[in-house]
Enzyme design. Structure first.
Site, short mmCIF file in Angstrom:
data_model
loop_
_atom_site.label_atom_id
_atom_site.label_comp_id
_atom_site.label_asym_id
_atom_site.label_seq_id
_atom_site.Cartn_x
_atom_site.Cartn_y
_atom_site.Cartn_z
N ASP A 117 0.82 -1.22 0.00
CA ASP A 117 0.00 0.00 0.00
C ASP A 117 0.86 1.27 0.00
O ASP A 117 0.37 2.35 -0.31
CB ASP A 117 -0.97 0.01 1.19
CG ASP A 117 -0.32 -0.06 2.57
OD1 ASP A 117 0.93 -0.09 2.66
OD2 ASP A 117 -1.07 -0.08 3.57
N TYR A 141 12.23 3.18 -0.35
CA TYR A 141 11.65 1.83 -0.43
C TYR A 141 10.42 1.82 -1.32
O TYR A 141 10.30 1.02 -2.25
CB TYR A 141 11.29 1.31 0.97
CG TYR A 141 10.26 0.20 0.93
CD1 TYR A 141 10.57 -1.03 0.38
CD2 TYR A 141 8.97 0.40 1.43
CE1 TYR A 141 9.61 -2.04 0.32
CE2 TYR A 141 8.02 -0.61 1.38
CZ TYR A 141 8.34 -1.82 0.82
OH TYR A 141 7.39 -2.81 0.75
#
Ligand code: TYD
Length: 328
Positions: A117, A141
């Site tokens: 998400d 990331y």
């Protein structure tokens, strides 16, 4: 089905391997055995392990030979580590995903990209992310994950491969490496060490038990449509301070261990997923959060032999870099 699970020695990957084996599938694992890819996560199960890197085409071909599907869990996953240095993230997430899709293009295997998400970015003050929303990643990331994901629709469109993406929310459960919030705080609480809450701790994550996450990915593997994205959210939004308070209660730790420390740079305030698309296929999370968290705490209490050896060497070096100044 014969399935190649890449990153199968990691946290979510190892639960997924177990699930497929229980369902009667034949499983092979490709794992680089980095710090968080742990051979012991699969030591009690019957599947073949190929040690290698998804960014290595030769290793991928060897591991994928004869497989009808590839499910890709292999990734560098920790936001704080990506802030300290993100080189490995780009290589594994972006280049590694492309190597896997090249293999799929050659063999015709079905492909599932396990994503997060976090690629939707910070949803503070907004609703829940739908699969059609744009990606707006905010950490090194999540940029790497979003970049890897971008290959998938492109390979579907250009080469007609059978590939889908899942985007899961914050996952917790047994065998999660103790750098993430839940296992870090649980193991620190059990050891009487500080619980370093970033900033005000009012950040919100949508918590999902690892077994519910795995059933969602399995739905997509078996029933997902090529080129489609499927959100896999817990529908269970909590502030970090609430998770911390529950962990203190469940472990019986001293509440004075909770320490508010310097925030993570660029820290997203809120993630939230709209999972109605996957729910329409029949999936739903089954694990109530309070029970799941209590069971997870019990697992760490009963399995010190899993996490105590991890908290040495490389881990201590990372811990010092990430927390020494914050906790000084
Ligand atoms: P984390 O488990 O790293 O997952 P992610 O950043 O991918 O959501 O962190 C979950 C939340 O907990 C996030 O808001 C950051 C916060 N956090 C802390 O407050 N202290 C910590 O030591 C860690 C690791 C996380």
């Amino acid at each position: 089905m014969r399935v190649l699970v890449t990153g199968g020695c990691g946290f979510i990957g190892s639960h997924f391997v177990r699930r497929l084996l229980e369902r009667g599938d034949d499983v092979r694992v490709l794992d680089k055995l980095t710090y968080s890819g742990r051979r012991e996560n699969l030591e009690d199960v019957d599947c073949e392990l190929v040690v290698g890197d998804i960014a290595d085409a030769e290793a991928v071909s060897r591991a994928a030979s004869g497989c009808e599907a590839i499910v890709n869990f292999a990734a560098e996953t920790h936001v704080d580590r990506s802030i300290l240095g993100a080189t490995d993230f780009g290589r594994t997430e972006f280049f590694g995903t492309q190597v896997l899709l090249e293999e799929v293009r050659r063999t015709g295997a079905r492909y599932v990209q396990v994503s997060t998400d976090e690629v939707y970015g910070d949803l503070a003050g907004r609703g829940s992310a739908k699969e059609t929303d744009p990606v707006e990643p905010s950490s090194p990331y999540s940029v790497a994950k979003a970049a890897g994901d971008l290959h998938v629709p492109a390979y579907v469109r250009t080469f007609g491969v059978d590939a889908s993406i899942t985007r899961g929310s914050n996952t917790y459960g047994p065998r999660q490496y103790p750098e993430k919030l839940v296992p870090l705080f649980v193991t620190n609480a059990l050891d009487g060490e500080p619980l370093p809450v970033y900033g005000d701790g009012r950040q919100i994550r949508d918590w999902l038990h690892v077994e519910d996450h795995c059933t969602g990915i399995e739905f997509v593997l078996r029933e997902g449509v090529a080129g489609e994205v499927y959100n896999v959210g817990g529908g269970n939004e909590r502030e970090n301070v609430e998770i911390t308070r529950r962990i203190v209660e469940l472990t019986g730790a001293d509440p004075a261990l909770v320490r508010h420390v310097t925030d993570r740079p660029g820290h997203d305030r809120r993630y939230s997923l709209d999972s109605s698309k996957l729910r329409a296929l029949g999936w739903e999370p089954r694990r109530a959060f309070d029970d799941g968290l209590a069971e997870t705490v019990a697992w760490y209490r009963d399995n010190r032999s899993w996490w105590e050896p991890i908290k040495s060497g490389e881990y201590l070096e990372y811990y010092r870099r990430q927390y020494a100044e914050r906790l000084a």
